[in-house]
Design a protein around this motif. Structure first.
Motif, short mmCIF file in Angstrom:
data_model
loop_
_atom_site.label_atom_id
_atom_site.label_comp_id
_atom_site.label_asym_id
_atom_site.label_seq_id
_atom_site.Cartn_x
_atom_site.Cartn_y
_atom_site.Cartn_z
N HIS A 1 3.93 5.52 -5.72
CA HIS A 1 3.86 5.43 -7.18
C HIS A 1 2.79 6.37 -7.75
O HIS A 1 3.01 7.02 -8.78
CB HIS A 1 3.57 3.99 -7.60
CG HIS A 1 3.50 3.81 -9.08
ND1 HIS A 1 4.62 3.89 -9.87
CD2 HIS A 1 2.46 3.57 -9.90
CE1 HIS A 1 4.27 3.70 -11.13
NE2 HIS A 1 2.95 3.50 -11.18
N GLN A 2 1.66 6.45 -7.07
CA GLN A 2 0.56 7.30 -7.54
C GLN A 2 0.69 8.75 -7.07
O GLN A 2 -0.16 9.57 -7.35
CB GLN A 2 -0.77 6.73 -7.05
CG GLN A 2 -1.10 5.37 -7.61
CD GLN A 2 -1.34 5.42 -9.11
OE1 GLN A 2 -1.86 6.40 -9.63
NE2 GLN A 2 -0.95 4.36 -9.78
N PHE B 1 0.83 -1.20 0.00
CA PHE B 1 0.00 0.00 0.00
C PHE B 1 0.87 1.26 0.00
O PHE B 1 0.57 2.23 -0.71
CB PHE B 1 -0.93 -0.01 1.21
CG PHE B 1 -1.88 1.14 1.25
CD1 PHE B 1 -2.86 1.28 0.30
CD2 PHE B 1 -1.77 2.10 2.25
CE1 PHE B 1 -3.74 2.36 0.33
CE2 PHE B 1 -2.63 3.17 2.28
CZ PHE B 1 -3.62 3.30 1.32
N LEU B 2 1.96 1.25 0.78
CA LEU B 2 2.87 2.40 0.77
C LEU B 2 3.53 2.59 -0.60
O LEU B 2 3.66 3.72 -1.07
CB LEU B 2 3.94 2.23 1.84
CG LEU B 2 3.50 2.53 3.27
CD1 LEU B 2 4.64 2.27 4.23
CD2 LEU B 2 3.01 3.96 3.41
N LYS B 3 3.91 1.49 -1.23
CA LYS B 3 4.48 1.59 -2.58
C LYS B 3 3.46 2.16 -3.56
O LYS B 3 3.80 2.95 -4.43
CB LYS B 3 4.95 0.22 -3.05
CG LYS B 3 6.19 -0.27 -2.35
CD LYS B 3 6.57 -1.65 -2.85
CE LYS B 3 7.71 -2.23 -2.05
NZ LYS B 3 8.03 -3.60 -2.48
N PHE B 4 2.20 1.75 -3.41
CA PHE B 4 1.14 2.28 -4.27
C PHE B 4 0.98 3.79 -4.08
O PHE B 4 0.86 4.53 -5.04
CB PHE B 4 -0.18 1.58 -3.95
CG PHE B 4 -1.38 2.25 -4.55
CD1 PHE B 4 -1.66 2.13 -5.90
CD2 PHE B 4 -2.23 3.00 -3.76
CE1 PHE B 4 -2.76 2.75 -6.45
CE2 PHE B 4 -3.33 3.64 -4.30
CZ PHE B 4 -3.60 3.51 -5.66
#
Length: 52
Positions: free
Chosen positions: A16-17, A10-13
């Protein structure tokens, strides 16, 4: 997938967004949830529930 894997994904998402503004909101919600869980059966609970 374990819980820490979901959290990291979720943190990577978010990174990225470029949804950096969501991070403080999530931190506050997690801290409030932890406060409610940890004070559920303690002597302090009437004082915590009066805050809400």
């Amino acid at each position: 997938m374990n819980k820490s894997g979901i959290f990291l994904e979720f943190l990577k998402f978010l990174m990225h967004q470029k949804k950096y503004w969501l991070i403080p909101i999530i931190i506050v919600l997690v801290l409030l949830g932890a406060l409610l869980v940890f004070t559920e059966n303690s002597v302090v609970s009437p004082f915590v529930y009066s805050l809400f």
